[in-house]
Design a protein around this motif. Structure first.
Motif, PDB file in Angstrom:
ATOM      1  N   GLU A  58       0.861  -1.175   0.000  1.00 57.25           N
ATOM      2  CA  GLU A  58       0.000   0.000   0.000  1.00 57.25           C
ATOM      3  C   GLU A  58       0.901   1.230   0.000  1.00 57.25           C
ATOM      4  O   GLU A  58       1.876   1.298   0.757  1.00 57.25           O
ATOM      5  N   ASN A 118      -4.464   4.906  -2.293  1.00 57.35           N
ATOM      6  CA  ASN A 118      -5.679   5.485  -1.713  1.00 57.35           C
ATOM      7  C   ASN A 118      -6.197   6.597  -2.611  1.00 57.35           C
ATOM      8  O   ASN A 118      -5.450   7.494  -2.985  1.00 57.35           O
ATOM      9  N   GLU A 150      -7.745   2.041  -3.554  1.00 52.51           N
ATOM     10  CA  GLU A 150      -8.478   1.861  -2.299  1.00 52.51           C
ATOM     11  C   GLU A 150      -9.472   2.998  -2.150  1.00 52.51           C
ATOM     12  O   GLU A 150      -9.089   4.166  -2.103  1.00 52.51           O
ATOM     13  N   ASP A 180     -11.759   0.275   1.386  1.00 56.99           N
ATOM     14  CA  ASP A 180     -10.907   0.478   2.561  1.00 56.99           C
ATOM     15  C   ASP A 180     -11.750   0.711   3.813  1.00 56.99           C
ATOM     16  O   ASP A 180     -12.884   1.181   3.714  1.00 56.99           O
ATOM     17  N   LYS A 201     -11.482  -4.474   2.628  1.00 56.77           N
ATOM     18  CA  LYS A 201     -10.450  -4.301   3.644  1.00 56.77           C
ATOM     19  C   LYS A 201     -11.104  -4.102   5.005  1.00 56.77           C
ATOM     20  O   LYS A 201     -11.802  -3.111   5.231  1.00 56.77           O
TER      21      LYS A 201
HETATM   22 MG    MG Z   1      -5.818   2.529   2.576  1.00 58.67          MG
END
Ligand code: MG
Ligand code: C2E
Ligand code: MG
Ligand code: MG
Length: 277
Positions: A58, A118, A150, A180, A201
């Motif tokens: 990530e 993200n 995400e 996420d 997630k």
């Molecule tokens: Mg994240």
């Protein structure tokens, strides 16, 4: 006496308010120049399978300001969203991530690994997100299937038809999607099933609270089976102990991320000994 302490309380409150407003303003002004002044960096954190092998990373944003010092993304991302500087910052994150992917591919190191980026809901609102992603993929030469976005449940506050359309266009390019912090927002399950997701997630809050008969354990188990029944890969974030790792595995969780496997690091040598990127 009582009156006196009231006065003190109020002035203390005023001071706190004033300093937090000042801080907010300072951050929002400094953010406008963060990209051009080269103050941003990406940290990578490994995501592993049940064998503990790294399957992807990530990308997490880091900001070091000359006067403010290191500012946490939890503090500056909401401000970047409010002032819309998240658009240029988001582009920067995407460019850096894609450049890393392309570089790994050339270096034949890490070439099997992907990067999760993200993406703020706001980046979808402009209407040109798909075009931006296409351009960045093209100019970097990154393989689209190595890129995962995400998203958070706040996306569901946007125009859902429009979001689904953009996601499908991106999926056609080869990009995949993860939801996420799942379980902390207000996602309606009906909406959730409309999103073309690949991964769910589990939020760190549930992982933190995996005691025997805890609410967290019950919720984690429910979320994991929900994800699996929707044919999604389920990953847990914030895994810090062996116990949590085992527990989550027993619940059917497939991928894991957390300090137990590696902290986010801006020094890629932590993951790729002998290479500098
Ligand atoms: Mg994240
Ligand atoms: P997130 O996407 O949920 O990222 C996970 C956060 O948990 C990261 O915090 C990570 O450093 C932290 N973390 C990872 N493993 C552990 C662990 O085992 N224990 C604990 N206590 N924490 C762990 P970080 O880097 O401070 O980022 C905070 C949030 O800021 C992220 O949460 C994400 O929502 C946002 N963010 C970070 N980078 C970006 C970005 O490039 N774009 C956007 N839009 N948001 C970003
Ligand atoms: Mg998260
Ligand atoms: Mg989180």
């Amino acid at each position: 006496m009582a009156k006196r302490s009231n006065t003190i309380d109020i002035s203390f409150f005023d001071q706190q308010m004033e300093s937090s407003v000042k801080k907010h303003l300072e951050i929002s002004q400094a953010l406008n120049h963060a990209v051009e002044n080269n103050e941003l960096a990406l940290a990578l954190q490994p995501q592993v399978n049940a064998q503990g092998e790294t399957v992807s990373f990530e990308a997490l944003l880091r900001w070091q300001h000359p006067e403010l010092g290191a500012v946490s993304p939890n503090d500056f991302i909401p401000i970047a969203e409010a002032t819309e500087s998240i658009i240029s910052i988001g582009d920067w994150v995407l460019e850096k991530s894609c450049q890393m992917l392309a570089h790994w591919n050339e270096e034949k190191a890490f070439e099997h690994l992907g990067i999760s980026v993200n993406v703020s809901s706001l980046q979808f609102r402009r209407g040109d997100f798909v075009e931006r992603v296409k351009n960045i993929l093209n100019s970097s030469g990154a393989t689209p299937s190595k890129l995962r976005f995400e998203l958070t449940e706040s996306l569901l506050a946007e125009d859902i038809d429009d979001v689904v359309e953009q996601m499908e266009s991106l999926r056609k390019l080869g990009v995949s999607f993860s939801l996420d912090d799942f379980g902390t927002g207000y996602a309606s399950l009906a909406y959730l099933t409309r999103l073309p997701l690949n991964e769910l997630k589990v939020d760190r809050a549930f992982v933190n609270d995996l005691g025997r008969h805890s609410k967290g354990a019950l919720l984690a188990e429910t979320i994991i089976s929900l994800g699996r029944s929707m044919n999604l890969t389920v990953i847990a974030e914030g895994v810090e102990t062996e116990q949590q790792f085992k527990r989550l595995q027993n619940m059917g969780c497939q991928h894991f991320q957390g300090y137990l496997f590696g902290k986010p690091s801006t020094n890629v040598k932590d993951y790729l000994p002998g290479k500098s990127l």
